[in-house]
Design an enzyme around this catalytic site. Structure first.
Site, PDB file in Angstrom:
ATOM      1  N   ARG A 277      55.364 -66.036 -19.789  1.00 52.06           N
ATOM      2  CA  ARG A 277      53.915 -65.845 -19.695  1.00 52.06           C
ATOM      3  C   ARG A 277      53.588 -64.401 -19.342  1.00 52.06           C
ATOM      4  O   ARG A 277      52.645 -64.133 -18.595  1.00 52.06           O
ATOM      5  CB  ARG A 277      53.290 -66.807 -18.675  1.00 52.06           C
ATOM      6  CG  ARG A 277      53.724 -68.264 -18.805  1.00 52.06           C
ATOM      7  CD  ARG A 277      53.218 -68.935 -20.059  1.00 52.06           C
ATOM      8  NE  ARG A 277      51.800 -69.183 -20.063  1.00 52.06           N
ATOM      9  CZ  ARG A 277      51.237 -70.361 -19.764  1.00 52.06           C
ATOM     10  NH1 ARG A 277      51.980 -71.372 -19.444  1.00 52.06           N
ATOM     11  NH2 ARG A 277      49.944 -70.500 -19.824  1.00 52.06           N
TER      12      ARG A 277
ATOM     13  N   ARG B  95      46.883 -64.078 -17.609  1.00 51.31           N
ATOM     14  CA  ARG B  95      45.750 -63.855 -16.701  1.00 51.31           C
ATOM     15  C   ARG B  95      46.010 -62.929 -15.525  1.00 51.31           C
ATOM     16  O   ARG B  95      45.074 -62.458 -14.900  1.00 51.31           O
ATOM     17  CB  ARG B  95      45.238 -65.214 -16.189  1.00 51.31           C
ATOM     18  CG  ARG B  95      44.511 -65.989 -17.260  1.00 51.31           C
ATOM     19  CD  ARG B  95      44.250 -67.413 -16.839  1.00 51.31           C
ATOM     20  NE  ARG B  95      45.489 -68.177 -16.800  1.00 51.31           N
ATOM     21  CZ  ARG B  95      45.568 -69.463 -16.475  1.00 51.31           C
ATOM     22  NH1 ARG B  95      44.501 -70.119 -16.111  1.00 51.31           N
ATOM     23  NH2 ARG B  95      46.726 -70.080 -16.489  1.00 51.31           N
TER      24      ARG B  95
ATOM     25  N   ARG C 242      40.048 -61.509 -22.953  1.00 51.85           N
ATOM     26  CA  ARG C 242      39.747 -62.944 -22.850  1.00 51.85           C
ATOM     27  C   ARG C 242      38.255 -63.205 -22.675  1.00 51.85           C
ATOM     28  O   ARG C 242      37.741 -64.229 -23.161  1.00 51.85           O
ATOM     29  CB  ARG C 242      40.546 -63.520 -21.669  1.00 51.85           C
ATOM     30  CG  ARG C 242      40.284 -64.963 -21.316  1.00 51.85           C
ATOM     31  CD  ARG C 242      40.888 -65.900 -22.342  1.00 51.85           C
ATOM     32  NE  ARG C 242      40.690 -67.288 -21.956  1.00 51.85           N
ATOM     33  CZ  ARG C 242      39.622 -68.009 -22.269  1.00 51.85           C
ATOM     34  NH1 ARG C 242      38.629 -67.458 -22.968  1.00 51.85           N
ATOM     35  NH2 ARG C 242      39.524 -69.270 -21.901  1.00 51.85           N
TER      36      ARG C 242
ATOM     37  N   ASP D 173      49.916 -70.584 -28.058  1.00 50.13           N
ATOM     38  CA  ASP D 173      50.089 -71.627 -27.052  1.00 50.13           C
ATOM     39  C   ASP D 173      50.919 -72.750 -27.649  1.00 50.13           C
ATOM     40  O   ASP D 173      50.981 -72.900 -28.873  1.00 50.13           O
ATOM     41  CB  ASP D 173      48.739 -72.174 -26.574  1.00 50.13           C
ATOM     42  CG  ASP D 173      48.920 -72.928 -25.262  1.00 50.13           C
ATOM     43  OD1 ASP D 173      49.055 -72.282 -24.216  1.00 50.13           O
ATOM     44  OD2 ASP D 173      48.970 -74.180 -25.294  1.00 50.13           O
TER      45      ASP D 173
ATOM     46  N   TYR E 170      51.210 -84.086 -23.389  1.00 46.51           N
ATOM     47  CA  TYR E 170      49.813 -83.607 -23.414  1.00 46.51           C
ATOM     48  C   TYR E 170      48.979 -84.440 -24.386  1.00 46.51           C
ATOM     49  O   TYR E 170      47.817 -84.762 -24.110  1.00 46.51           O
ATOM     50  CB  TYR E 170      49.750 -82.145 -23.858  1.00 46.51           C
ATOM     51  CG  TYR E 170      50.079 -81.137 -22.772  1.00 46.51           C
ATOM     52  CD1 TYR E 170      49.208 -80.936 -21.697  1.00 46.51           C
ATOM     53  CD2 TYR E 170      51.225 -80.360 -22.833  1.00 46.51           C
ATOM     54  CE1 TYR E 170      49.487 -79.992 -20.711  1.00 46.51           C
ATOM     55  CE2 TYR E 170      51.522 -79.421 -21.855  1.00 46.51           C
ATOM     56  CZ  TYR E 170      50.644 -79.242 -20.793  1.00 46.51           C
ATOM     57  OH  TYR E 170      50.925 -78.318 -19.826  1.00 46.51           O
TER      58      TYR E 170
END
Ligand code: 1CP
Length: 346
Positions: A26, A30, A39, A76, A152
């Site tokens: 990652r 963020r 973003r 993703d 998911y």
């Protein structure tokens, strides 16, 4: 080929390096202010993933800042469920939400057939990035494991315990297997297209490995990872591409991952390094596994933790420095610089 590329690819080929190659899971995300700026132009995260020029810019951000030894496609793992028509969106502060989750066996039959062309935007990102990126820096493509994607898709969101998913596999084991087969084939087609579009290495993320008991893990997750690796190594286009499997705290013996078709095992934070070296014995290279939480500590602790890992693997044939899981948004980017310098100055 430059020093860096030789190092990363050589480590994947089980060759020992004086300074281990380094990237972090990652790495674009963020915790970086330059990521948050880009973003802020998008309401839905997946819309950003569907804009290849922007994804290419995001891949480059951590490379420019830290000179990592590998880049990873910005995308993703949930692109596949989205392409299956399950309606994935990301709600601010809540993570992924599916408008059309797999709630009952019939939903698997009614589901849209996977068409790898629907993920063209990911292959475009790979092509653009491969052109933009220094040719000496390998580009990693990725997919979620079939099990993690199923979890998911059935749960319809993230969750602490994934109770709906667990009861689905208990109540409908045959249908769960049918779904996992579909996901395995989709992952293979998807990864093959990424390789055709220029990625040099593949990583499979089994981020929800920890949900299953040992016997369930072997049946519902590892078996499908093995099938996927077999497909990749049997195909003339994909067979030469090194593969990494990262699994979060699977309840099985590590030796289960000592697979002929696997180049590298990505160690979760809790993996005991000596144990891993004794099990894999150089058959697979090893990647990992600094606890991302160490990056919240002061610089001295970071440097000592890095030194310890590097000295542990000094004689292991093929080690890649990484975190034991993805970096979290609360990390100060300067601490990552401390880590990078510590790895390279060691
Ligand atoms: O709002 C935002 O800014 C979205 C945050 C975000 C980012 C930056 C998400 C949503 N995904 C990503 C990018 C991403 N995801 C990458 C490329 C960036 C890079 O690595 O440099 C990769 C490889 C992933 C993979 C991914 N997505 C995993 C596997 C890795 C892991 O950490 O275990 C998982 C589990 C996901 C699902 C996902 N996507 C996003 C979030 C917040 C989550 C986790 C949801 C949860 O907690 O279950």
């Amino acid at each position: 080929m430059s020093e860096l590329n030789r190092n990363f690819i050589a480590a994947l080929n089980r060759k020992s390096q004086k300074i281990p190659p380094l990237w972090i899971m990652r790495q674009a995300g963020r915790y970086l202010p330059e990521y948050r700026k880009v973003r802020s132009n998008f309401k839905n995260f997946l819309d950003m993933c569907k804009t290849p020029e922007v994804c290419c810019e995001l891949v480059m951000q951590p490379i420019e800042r830290y000179d990592f030894d590998a880049a990873i496609i910005f995308s993703d793992i949930l692109t596949i469920p989205d392409a299956l028509g399950l309606g994935v969106s990301f709600v601010e502060g809540k993570g992924p939400i599916f408008s059309n989750p797999i709630q009952k066996p019939e939903d698997i039959i009614d589901m849209r057939t996977f068409n790898a062309d629907n993920l063209d935007y990911v292959y475009k990102t790979a092509e653009l990035t491969r052109r933009e990126l220094d040719k000496n820096i390998p580009l990693i493509g990725f997919a979620g494991s079939p099990w993690t994607l199923a979890a998911y898709s059935i749960e319809g969101s993230s969750s602490k315990n994934f109770d709906l998913t667990k009861s689905f596999i208990e109540n409908h084991p045959d249908d769960a297997h049918k779904f996992l087969e579909i996901l395995t084939d989709a992952c293979f087609e998807y990864l093959k297209r990424q390789i055709i579009s220029g990625v040099d290495v593949i990583q499979i993320f089994d981020s929800w490995a920890n949900l299953l008991s040992e016997s369930q893990y072997l049946e519902y997750s590892l078996d499908y990872i093995k099938k996927l690796l077999k497909k990749l190594s049997a195909d003339t286009i994909t067979s030469q591409t090194p593969t990494i499997v990262f699994a979060r705290d699977p309840k099985c013996d590590l030796a289960e991952f000592k697979l002929d078709d696997l180049s590298c095992y990505g160690m979760f934070t809790s993996v005991n390094r000596t144990h891993a070296m004794n099990i894999f014995e150089g058959s697979q290279s090893l990647q990992g596994n600094l606890d991302p939480k160490i990056l919240l500590e002061d610089n001295k602790v970071i440097k000592e933790s890095v030194s310890k890992i590097i000295s542990d693997f000094a004689d292991y044939p093929g080690f890649i420095f990484n975190l034991g899981h993805g970096i979290t948004p609360d990390i100060d980017p300067d601490k990552v610089k401390v880590l990078v310098d510590a790895v390279r100055e060691n």
